[in-house]
Design a protein around this motif. Structure first.
Motif, PDB file in Angstrom:
ATOM      1  N   ALA A   1      77.761  27.649  27.006  1.00  0.00           N
ATOM      2  CA  ALA A   1      76.762  27.943  25.978  1.00  0.00           C
ATOM      3  C   ALA A   1      76.199  26.645  25.397  1.00  0.00           C
ATOM      4  CB  ALA A   1      77.388  28.774  24.872  1.00  0.00           C
ATOM      5  N   PRO A   2      74.944  26.648  24.949  1.00  0.00           N
ATOM      6  CA  PRO A   2      74.373  25.460  24.299  1.00  0.00           C
ATOM      7  C   PRO A   2      75.156  25.098  23.037  1.00  0.00           C
ATOM      8  CG  PRO A   2      72.657  27.048  24.854  1.00  0.00           C
ATOM      9  CD  PRO A   2      73.970  27.750  25.058  1.00  0.00           C
ATOM     10  N   ARG A   3      75.203  23.779  22.745  1.00  0.00           N
ATOM     11  CA  ARG A   3      75.883  23.301  21.543  1.00  0.00           C
ATOM     12  C   ARG A   3      74.860  22.715  20.581  1.00  0.00           C
ATOM     13  NH1 ARG A   3      80.110  19.690  24.989  1.00  0.00           N
ATOM     14  NH2 ARG A   3      81.440  21.360  25.818  1.00  0.00           N
ATOM     15  N   GLY A   4      75.060  22.966  19.316  1.00  0.00           N
ATOM     16  CA  GLY A   4      74.221  22.351  18.293  1.00  0.00           C
ATOM     17  C   GLY A   4      72.740  22.583  18.533  1.00  0.00           C
ATOM     18  N   SER A   5      71.997  21.472  18.639  1.00  0.00           N
ATOM     19  CA  SER A   5      70.543  21.549  18.804  1.00  0.00           C
ATOM     20  C   SER A   5      70.107  21.491  20.264  1.00  0.00           C
ATOM     21  CB  SER A   5      69.879  20.400  18.039  1.00  0.00           C
ATOM     22  OG  SER A   5      70.316  19.147  18.546  1.00  0.00           O
ATOM     23  N   GLU A   6      71.042  21.640  21.205  1.00  0.00           N
ATOM     24  CA  GLU A   6      70.689  21.579  22.629  1.00  0.00           C
ATOM     25  C   GLU A   6      69.671  22.664  22.971  1.00  0.00           C
ATOM     26  OE1 GLU A   6      74.872  19.817  24.477  1.00  0.00           O
ATOM     27  OE2 GLU A   6      74.370  21.941  24.718  1.00  0.00           O
ATOM     28  N   GLN A   7      68.780  22.318  23.904  1.00  0.00           N
ATOM     29  CA  GLN A   7      67.739  23.248  24.323  1.00  0.00           C
ATOM     30  C   GLN A   7      67.763  23.419  25.839  1.00  0.00           C
ATOM     31  OE1 GLN A   7      63.889  22.089  22.887  1.00  0.00           O
ATOM     32  NE2 GLN A   7      64.602  21.750  20.792  1.00  0.00           N
ATOM     33  N   ASN A   8      67.494  24.631  26.274  1.00  0.00           N
ATOM     34  CA  ASN A   8      67.454  24.915  27.701  1.00  0.00           C
ATOM     35  C   ASN A   8      66.363  24.080  28.369  1.00  0.00           C
ATOM     36  OD1 ASN A   8      68.137  26.267  30.111  1.00  0.00           O
ATOM     37  ND2 ASN A   8      66.501  27.753  29.809  1.00  0.00           N
ATOM     38  N   GLY A   9      66.729  23.397  29.440  1.00  0.00           N
ATOM     39  CA  GLY A   9      65.762  22.571  30.160  1.00  0.00           C
ATOM     40  C   GLY A   9      65.680  21.151  29.652  1.00  0.00           C
ATOM     41  N   ARG A  10      66.381  20.838  28.562  1.00  0.00           N
ATOM     42  CA  ARG A  10      66.386  19.470  28.038  1.00  0.00           C
ATOM     43  C   ARG A  10      67.741  18.821  28.322  1.00  0.00           C
ATOM     44  NH1 ARG A  10      65.482  18.460  21.739  1.00  0.00           N
ATOM     45  NH2 ARG A  10      67.680  19.117  21.720  1.00  0.00           N
ATOM     46  N   GLU A  11      68.797  19.293  27.666  1.00  0.00           N
ATOM     47  CA  GLU A  11      70.130  18.761  27.958  1.00  0.00           C
ATOM     48  C   GLU A  11      70.685  19.353  29.260  1.00  0.00           C
ATOM     49  OE1 GLU A  11      69.398  17.947  23.781  1.00  0.00           O
ATOM     50  OE2 GLU A  11      69.291  19.811  24.944  1.00  0.00           O
ATOM     51  N   TYR A  12      70.542  20.673  29.386  1.00  0.00           N
ATOM     52  CA  TYR A  12      71.016  21.398  30.566  1.00  0.00           C
ATOM     53  C   TYR A  12      70.073  22.553  30.853  1.00  0.00           C
ATOM     54  CZ  TYR A  12      75.659  19.167  30.207  1.00  0.00           C
ATOM     55  OH  TYR A  12      76.696  18.264  30.166  1.00  0.00           O
ATOM     56  N   CYS A  13      70.197  23.075  32.068  1.00  0.00           N
ATOM     57  CA  CYS A  13      69.596  24.363  32.394  1.00  0.00           C
ATOM     58  C   CYS A  13      70.736  25.382  32.306  1.00  0.00           C
ATOM     59  CB  CYS A  13      69.002  24.355  33.799  1.00  0.00           C
ATOM     60  SG  CYS A  13      67.598  23.239  34.004  1.00  0.00           S
ATOM     61  N   TYR A  14      70.633  26.306  31.364  1.00  0.00           N
ATOM     62  CA  TYR A  14      71.729  27.226  31.090  1.00  0.00           C
ATOM     63  C   TYR A  14      71.560  28.516  31.894  1.00  0.00           C
ATOM     64  CZ  TYR A  14      72.495  24.010  27.244  1.00  0.00           C
ATOM     65  OH  TYR A  14      72.721  22.884  26.502  1.00  0.00           O
ATOM     66  N   LEU A  15      72.633  28.897  32.578  1.00  0.00           N
ATOM     67  CA  LEU A  15      72.626  30.095  33.411  1.00  0.00           C
ATOM     68  C   LEU A  15      73.840  30.951  33.102  1.00  0.00           C
ATOM     69  CD1 LEU A  15      71.884  28.572  36.963  1.00  0.00           C
ATOM     70  CD2 LEU A  15      70.226  29.595  35.398  1.00  0.00           C
ATOM     71  N   SER A  16      73.757  32.230  33.452  1.00  0.00           N
ATOM     72  CA  SER A  16      74.937  33.079  33.403  1.00  0.00           C
ATOM     73  C   SER A  16      75.817  32.725  34.609  1.00  0.00           C
ATOM     74  CB  SER A  16      74.547  34.551  33.466  1.00  0.00           C
ATOM     75  OG  SER A  16      74.003  34.855  34.750  1.00  0.00           O
ATOM     76  N   ARG A  17      77.061  33.112  34.560  1.00  0.00           N
ATOM     77  CA  ARG A  17      77.962  32.839  35.685  1.00  0.00           C
ATOM     78  C   ARG A  17      77.464  33.511  36.960  1.00  0.00           C
ATOM     79  NH1 ARG A  17      82.753  30.379  35.440  1.00  0.00           N
ATOM     80  NH2 ARG A  17      84.160  30.572  37.237  1.00  0.00           N
ATOM     81  N   ASP A  18      76.940  34.712  36.814  1.00  0.00           N
ATOM     82  CA  ASP A  18      76.421  35.439  37.975  1.00  0.00           C
ATOM     83  C   ASP A  18      75.218  34.698  38.592  1.00  0.00           C
ATOM     84  OD1 ASP A  18      76.269  37.869  39.695  1.00  0.00           O
ATOM     85  OD2 ASP A  18      74.323  38.095  38.691  1.00  0.00           O
ATOM     86  N   GLU A  19      74.322  34.199  37.748  1.00  0.00           N
ATOM     87  CA  GLU A  19      73.157  33.455  38.248  1.00  0.00           C
ATOM     88  C   GLU A  19      73.585  32.173  38.955  1.00  0.00           C
ATOM     89  OE1 GLU A  19      69.636  34.500  35.012  1.00  0.00           O
ATOM     90  OE2 GLU A  19      71.243  33.105  34.435  1.00  0.00           O
ATOM     91  N   PHE A  20      74.571  31.498  38.379  1.00  0.00           N
ATOM     92  CA  PHE A  20      75.057  30.256  38.982  1.00  0.00           C
ATOM     93  C   PHE A  20      75.662  30.536  40.354  1.00  0.00           C
ATOM     94  CE2 PHE A  20      77.359  26.419  39.694  1.00  0.00           C
ATOM     95  CZ  PHE A  20      76.817  25.442  38.864  1.00  0.00           C
ATOM     96  N   GLU A  21      76.478  31.574  40.439  1.00  0.00           N
ATOM     97  CA  GLU A  21      77.137  31.883  41.707  1.00  0.00           C
ATOM     98  C   GLU A  21      76.145  32.337  42.771  1.00  0.00           C
ATOM     99  OE1 GLU A  21      80.218  34.574  40.474  1.00  0.00           O
ATOM    100  OE2 GLU A  21      81.596  32.921  39.976  1.00  0.00           O
ATOM    101  N   LYS A  22      75.046  32.941  42.359  1.00  0.00           N
ATOM    102  CA  LYS A  22      73.996  33.284  43.320  1.00  0.00           C
ATOM    103  C   LYS A  22      73.358  32.019  43.887  1.00  0.00           C
ATOM    104  CE  LYS A  22      72.731  37.871  41.561  1.00  0.00           C
ATOM    105  NZ  LYS A  22      71.698  38.682  40.864  1.00  0.00           N
TER     106      LYS A  22
END
Length: 256
Positions: free
Chosen positions: A63-84
């Motif tokens: 999960a994002p921490r603090g002020s982290e934003q999707n596509g900036r620090e990380y690209c955040y995915l569900s476990r299912d999306e990652f495994e695909k």
């Protein structure tokens, strides 16, 4: 190409401003460090001061921490999306760290090569080992804190900023740091991040010297001095006191 960065007035003499297409095959820089070593700050400074250097944003299931934003620090995915994505072979490397996946997508390397850029990868030692096997010409840099005590202080400041109150998290990160530091001798350069300004200049010198070599020229002067000072074979002896604070010894790790 339309996406090529505009060269500066002295770019002909400045490989920091040279694109990979000017130098032949693009370079891949791998940078790793224990959590709290200041790697993210160094990476951000390098990205802002060096042209033609793309950055690979890692994918993760945490999960994002603090002020982290999707596509900036990380690209955040569900476990299912990652495994695909794993099943589709879309990662150059990936690892399960503390129950969360982290990985480097192939698309960043493909995009950098298409644009004639070098690529900077900010990844942990597990991912670095996988990439070094797949990309043996990559240049690897390990960032060391000046001591275990200093790393603990930095981790405590970060935990306070992130409102993390569990002391077990800091201890776990320190234990992980000790294990990760054992891998230092699998890297081409070791950068001790004691003074931020000095570390930034040393990191830039490493990139510049490698770009010069790839273009068929040898670095000289201050650039050569700063880069060579960080080469593994030149720092082995001087970093032993730092390793000792983590309980690591030279004999505990042998370079592959």
């Amino acid at each position: 190409m339309a996406d090529e960065p505009k060269p500066s007035a002295n770019s002909k003499a400045d490989p920091l401003a040279m694109s990979a297409s000017n130098r032949g095959c693009g370079l891949v820089f791998i940078i790793s460090a224990p959590s709290g070593s200041g790697k993210s700050t160094l990476v951000n400074e390098l990205r802002h001061s060096v042209e033609g250097l793309d950055f690979s944003i890692s994918y993760t299931t945490r999960a994002p921490r603090g002020s982290e934003q999707n596509g900036r620090e990380y690209c955040y995915l569900s476990r299912d999306e990652f495994e695909k994505m794993i099943s589709a072979d879309l990662f150059l490397e990936y690892a399960d760290v503390f129950g969360n996946y982290y990985g480097t997508a192939r698309c960043f390397l493909d995009r950098a090569m298409q644009h004639g850029h070098d690529l900077l990868l900010d990844i942990d030692v597990q991912g670095a080992a996988q990439l070094q096997a797949k990309l043996p010409q990559s240049i690897s840099i390990f960032v060391l804190p000046p001591s275990r005590r200093e790393l603990e202080l930095r981790l405590r400041r970060r935990s306070s900023a992130e409102n993390v109150k569990d002391p077990g998290i800091i201890q776990r990160r320190l234990d992980t740091a000790s294990r990760e530091i054992c891998n230092y001798n699998h890297y081409d350069y070791i950068l001790v991040n004691d003074r931020l300004e000095d570390s930034i200049e040393a990191l830039k010198a490493i990139v510049l010297s490698e770009r010069l070599r790839r273009s068929g020229r040898e670095p000289s002067g201050e650039v050569r001095r700063l880069a060579e000072r960080c080469r593994l074979e030149n720092v082995r002896e001087s970093i032993q006191s730092i390793l000792a604070t983590f309980g690591n010894q030279e004999s505990s790790a042998v370079r592959k």
